[in-house]
Scaffold this motif. Structure first.
Motif, short mmCIF file in Angstrom:
data_model
loop_
_atom_site.label_atom_id
_atom_site.label_comp_id
_atom_site.label_asym_id
_atom_site.label_seq_id
_atom_site.Cartn_x
_atom_site.Cartn_y
_atom_site.Cartn_z
N ASP A 65 0.81 -1.22 0.00
CA ASP A 65 0.00 0.00 0.00
C ASP A 65 0.84 1.26 0.00
O ASP A 65 0.50 2.24 -0.67
CB ASP A 65 -0.96 0.00 1.20
N PHE A 66 1.97 1.26 0.74
CA PHE A 66 2.78 2.48 0.79
C PHE A 66 3.40 2.80 -0.57
O PHE A 66 3.56 3.96 -0.93
CB PHE A 66 3.84 2.43 1.91
N VAL A 67 3.70 1.76 -1.36
CA VAL A 67 4.23 1.99 -2.71
C VAL A 67 3.12 2.54 -3.60
O VAL A 67 3.35 3.47 -4.39
CB VAL A 67 4.85 0.71 -3.29
N LEU A 116 11.66 4.86 -8.32
CA LEU A 116 11.41 4.79 -6.89
C LEU A 116 12.48 3.91 -6.26
O LEU A 116 12.72 2.79 -6.70
CB LEU A 116 10.02 4.20 -6.64
N TRP A 117 13.15 4.45 -5.26
CA TRP A 117 14.22 3.75 -4.54
C TRP A 117 13.60 3.03 -3.37
O TRP A 117 12.94 3.64 -2.53
CB TRP A 117 15.25 4.78 -4.08
N LEU A 118 13.80 1.71 -3.28
CA LEU A 118 13.19 0.90 -2.23
C LEU A 118 14.22 -0.02 -1.59
O LEU A 118 15.24 -0.35 -2.19
CB LEU A 118 12.06 0.04 -2.81
N MET A 119 13.91 -0.44 -0.37
CA MET A 119 14.75 -1.41 0.33
C MET A 119 14.09 -2.77 0.23
O MET A 119 12.90 -2.92 0.51
CB MET A 119 14.92 -1.03 1.79
N ASP A 179 8.76 -2.83 4.72
CA ASP A 179 7.72 -1.83 4.98
C ASP A 179 8.32 -0.64 5.72
O ASP A 179 9.36 -0.77 6.38
CB ASP A 179 6.60 -2.43 5.83
N PRO A 180 7.68 0.54 5.62
CA PRO A 180 8.18 1.72 6.35
C PRO A 180 8.31 1.41 7.85
O PRO A 180 7.42 0.80 8.45
CB PRO A 180 7.10 2.77 6.11
N THR A 238 13.29 -8.38 10.48
CA THR A 238 11.88 -8.71 10.68
C THR A 238 11.19 -8.89 9.34
O THR A 238 10.37 -9.80 9.16
CB THR A 238 11.18 -7.61 11.50
N ALA A 239 11.52 -8.03 8.37
CA ALA A 239 10.94 -8.15 7.03
C ALA A 239 11.33 -9.48 6.39
O ALA A 239 10.50 -10.14 5.75
CB ALA A 239 11.39 -6.99 6.15
#
Length: 155
Positions: A5-7, A19-22, A53-54, A60-61
């Motif tokens: 959802d945040f994306v 978009l830069w993501l981890m 996730d943010p 944990t992810a």
């Protein structure tokens, strides 16, 4: 593949722009075996991967993604490799680039299965009998299996 959802909220503001993501990769080991999933989008066998996730801790992810995607409980024990993946352009035109944190994870419990629809299969493979895989995915497995206490960094 399910988009967090945040994306989606970010995409509503930036459109298809990069978009830069981890991301995380969970290399789950059980003796001489590694857990792999077969991706629904391209049919490739890979370790479990996912987006952090943010405000979520990366370890944990990695554990969450393993349970969500393969129905397996795993414990992240080490960061074995950190690297940047080349930009990906998705079929809808969205462009993303990821910093991937590869975790060595120990198997705790569960029988693998494609738990969330992002994959069509999940199974244990002997390390000396892996299916055909992209070199980057093989490197993620190698760094986890051969981990000597020193995290591998790209330079």
């Amino acid at each position: 593949m399910a988009t967090p959802d945040f994306v989606l909220a970010l995409r509503a503001k930036i459109g298809n722009d990069p978009l830069w993501l981890m991301g995380v990769s969970s290399v789950v080991l059980r003796g001489t075996q590694v857990l792999l999933v077969k991706r629904a989008d391209n049919g490739a066998w890979t370790p479990v991967t996912g987006i952090v996730d943010p405000a979520e801790e990366p370890a944990t992810a990695a554990e969450r993604e393993t349970l969500e995607e393969a129905g397996v409980v795993a414990r992240a024990t080490a960061v074995t490799w950190i690297h940047v993946i080349p930009p990906i352009t998705y079929s809808n035109g969205d462009v993303s680039q990821y910093v991937d944190i590869t975790f060595r994870c120990d198997f705790v419990s569960g029988d693998p299965w494609p738990a969330d629809g992002e994959n069509t299969d999940a199974a244990w493979f002997e390390l000396d009998a892996l299916p055909d895989m992209e070199p980057d995915m093989l490197e993620r497995i190698r760094t986890a299996v051969e981990f000597d206490g020193i995290t591998h960094f790209e330079r």
